[in-house]
Motif scaffolding. Structure first.
Motif, PDB file in Angstrom:
ATOM      1  N   ARG A   1       0.841  -1.204   0.000  1.00  0.00           N
ATOM      2  CA  ARG A   1       0.000   0.000   0.000  1.00  0.00           C
ATOM      3  C   ARG A   1       0.875   1.253   0.000  1.00  0.00           C
ATOM      4  NH1 ARG A   1      -4.657   0.938   4.464  1.00  0.00           N
ATOM      5  NH2 ARG A   1      -2.891   0.666   5.877  1.00  0.00           N
ATOM      6  N   ASN A   2       2.008   1.185   0.695  1.00  0.00           N
ATOM      7  CA  ASN A   2       2.911   2.335   0.730  1.00  0.00           C
ATOM      8  C   ASN A   2       3.526   2.601  -0.642  1.00  0.00           C
ATOM      9  OD1 ASN A   2       3.959   4.169   2.932  1.00  0.00           O
ATOM     10  ND2 ASN A   2       5.861   3.636   1.899  1.00  0.00           N
ATOM     11  N   VAL A   3       3.828   1.534  -1.383  1.00  0.00           N
ATOM     12  CA  VAL A   3       4.341   1.706  -2.751  1.00  0.00           C
ATOM     13  C   VAL A   3       3.307   2.431  -3.610  1.00  0.00           C
ATOM     14  CG1 VAL A   3       5.012   0.492  -4.866  1.00  0.00           C
ATOM     15  CG2 VAL A   3       5.907  -0.271  -2.667  1.00  0.00           C
ATOM     16  N   ALA A   4       2.045   2.060  -3.455  1.00  0.00           N
ATOM     17  CA  ALA A   4       0.986   2.732  -4.219  1.00  0.00           C
ATOM     18  C   ALA A   4       0.936   4.220  -3.890  1.00  0.00           C
ATOM     19  CB  ALA A   4      -0.362   2.076  -3.924  1.00  0.00           C
TER      20      ALA A   4
ATOM     21  N   LYS B   1      -7.978   7.934  -7.467  1.00  0.00           N
ATOM     22  CA  LYS B   1      -6.738   8.670  -7.742  1.00  0.00           C
ATOM     23  C   LYS B   1      -5.707   7.758  -8.404  1.00  0.00           C
ATOM     24  CE  LYS B   1      -4.414  12.594  -7.240  1.00  0.00           C
ATOM     25  NZ  LYS B   1      -4.896  13.869  -7.809  1.00  0.00           N
ATOM     26  N   LEU B   2      -5.665   6.492  -7.999  1.00  0.00           N
ATOM     27  CA  LEU B   2      -4.743   5.547  -8.611  1.00  0.00           C
ATOM     28  C   LEU B   2      -5.191   5.185 -10.031  1.00  0.00           C
ATOM     29  CD1 LEU B   2      -3.965   3.176  -5.595  1.00  0.00           C
ATOM     30  CD2 LEU B   2      -2.560   5.049  -6.492  1.00  0.00           C
ATOM     31  N   ALA B   3      -6.503   5.089 -10.229  1.00  0.00           N
ATOM     32  CA  ALA B   3      -7.016   4.832 -11.585  1.00  0.00           C
ATOM     33  C   ALA B   3      -6.647   5.987 -12.512  1.00  0.00           C
ATOM     34  CB  ALA B   3      -8.525   4.636 -11.539  1.00  0.00           C
TER      35      ALA B   3
ATOM     36  N   TRP C   1      -9.426  -1.702  -2.791  1.00  0.00           N
ATOM     37  CA  TRP C   1      -8.930  -0.376  -2.411  1.00  0.00           C
ATOM     38  C   TRP C   1      -7.867   0.125  -3.382  1.00  0.00           C
ATOM     39  CZ3 TRP C   1      -9.195   4.015   0.282  1.00  0.00           C
ATOM     40  CH2 TRP C   1      -8.035   4.737   0.510  1.00  0.00           C
ATOM     41  N   LEU C   2      -6.888  -0.709  -3.699  1.00  0.00           N
ATOM     42  CA  LEU C   2      -5.809  -0.282  -4.591  1.00  0.00           C
ATOM     43  C   LEU C   2      -6.208  -0.350  -6.065  1.00  0.00           C
ATOM     44  CD1 LEU C   2      -2.630  -1.824  -2.902  1.00  0.00           C
ATOM     45  CD2 LEU C   2      -3.566   0.477  -2.679  1.00  0.00           C
TER      46      LEU C   2
ATOM     47  N   LEU D   1       3.947  -2.739  -9.961  1.00  0.00           N
ATOM     48  CA  LEU D   1       4.289  -3.683  -8.902  1.00  0.00           C
ATOM     49  C   LEU D   1       3.070  -3.933  -8.019  1.00  0.00           C
ATOM     50  CD1 LEU D   1       6.188  -5.349  -7.109  1.00  0.00           C
ATOM     51  CD2 LEU D   1       6.935  -3.209  -6.046  1.00  0.00           C
ATOM     52  N   VAL D   2       2.357  -2.873  -7.716  1.00  0.00           N
ATOM     53  CA  VAL D   2       1.118  -2.994  -6.940  1.00  0.00           C
ATOM     54  C   VAL D   2       0.129  -3.901  -7.671  1.00  0.00           C
ATOM     55  CG1 VAL D   2      -0.905  -1.734  -6.085  1.00  0.00           C
ATOM     56  CG2 VAL D   2       1.395  -0.769  -5.795  1.00  0.00           C
TER      57      VAL D   2
END
Length: 310
Positions: free
Chosen positions: A223-226, A263-265, A257-258, A247-248
């Motif tokens: 999660r921290n890498v994300a 925001k990640l999308a 969640w990830l 990697l995530v």
């Protein structure tokens, strides 16, 4: 840890099963704090076995909650949910203090959110809220607001997530359990990155990344890498950001969640547009062989002037 081992040895030699279970519970916690998660799980499973043998409901509840937390740290959502629910049920039956129940309810809310079940996540958060103002224990309140922030962020309500994360950090005290402080700090960093307050987030990102390397918990690290991928993309290093988010995406621990975080999308699409499909796919392929700890160490080498390796 030496004294705990001695206590376990004495309990076994004298046949004192009660103190044997207590020794294994405490030993599991100490091992987890030393980043020895597999050993912590083994100790706590022994504690649970002995507690069940004795029908010691207090020890069963304690071991179940601890094992649930460890299962969550390894990305085993189903087992974590089962164990935490069992711990909550027993504590409710035995009339535990509200702050203890709130802590488990918030953890269950987080577990459901990680799996994309917003309705169940909200149900447990509402249960926690009913007792929230009956306690003065700041850690429980901080954890509650951190989870509300996480919920808002997942729904794309970034300013509200930031407001709630700021509120969570306002309850942090210097004598509080490090994990509560860490959780609130990381939540603040997430929300700051989501509203493009990267300059404010930078010092927090360094702090939480250092802690993740020390705690050595698989889910927390991925999660921290994300989170760091957002910051690295902001600096213009799109290649490394693409490797990080890939990697995530490739990691054995997966969560809604990830994968569905708005925001990640948005980041994934922006990286495709910036790098081009071919280069982005190359980064995705190279990420299959990437190591989570190495990625976190590389980040600290690049952005933490005080980092000298671990």
């Amino acid at each position: 840890m030496h004294h705990i081992e001695k206590s376990i040895e004495l309990s076994e030699s004298t046949g004192d099963r009660y103190w044997l279970s207590q020794g294994y519970i405490l030993g599991g916690l100490m091992l987890a704090r030393q980043a020895k998660i597999a050993q912590a799980i083994a100790y706590t499973e022994k504690a649970l076995y002995v507690a069940q043998e004795l029908n010691n409901r207090h020890a069963i509840a304690g071991a179940s909650v601890n094992l649930g937390a460890f299962a969550r740290s390894e990305g085993d959502w189903e087992r974590a949910e089962k164990l935490l629910y069992n711990g909550l049920r027993l504590q409710q039956e035995m009339g535990y203090a509200p702050e203890s129940l709130i802590s488990i309810q918030v953890r269950l809310s987080e577990l459901y959110l990680l799996q994309g079940d917003i309705e169940s996540a909200d149900d447990y958060l509402q249960l926690a809220e009913k007792s929230l103002y009956d306690v003065e224990y700041p850690a429980a309140i901080s954890r509650y607001y951190s989870q509300k922030s996480m919920m808002a962020e997942y729904q794309g309500l970034y300013e509200e997530a930031y407001r709630l994360a700021s509120k969570a950090t306002s309850y942090i005290q210097t004598n509080m359990n490090w994990s509560i402080v860490h959780y609130a700090t990381q939540r603040l960093a997430w929300s700051q990155c989501c509203i493009n307050k990267y300059d404010e987030a930078e010092s927090y990102l360094i702090t939480v990344t250092r802690q993740e390397l020390l705690s050595n918990r698989s889910w927390n690290m991925i999660r921290n890498v994300a989170l760091l991928s957002l910051f690295v993309a902001h600096t213009g290093d799109f290649q490394h950001a693409a490797i990080m988010i890939s990697l995530v995406d490739h990691h054995q621990i997966q969560s809604a969640w990830l994968q569905n975080h708005p925001k990640l999308a948005e980041l994934r699409q922006a990286l495709r547009d910036s790098l081009g499909e071919s280069t982005y796919e190359q980064a995705r392929q190279s990420a299959k062989d990437a190591d989570v700890r190495a990625i976190l160490r590389d980040y600290l080498r690049d952005y933490d002037p005080n980092y000298s390796g671990d």
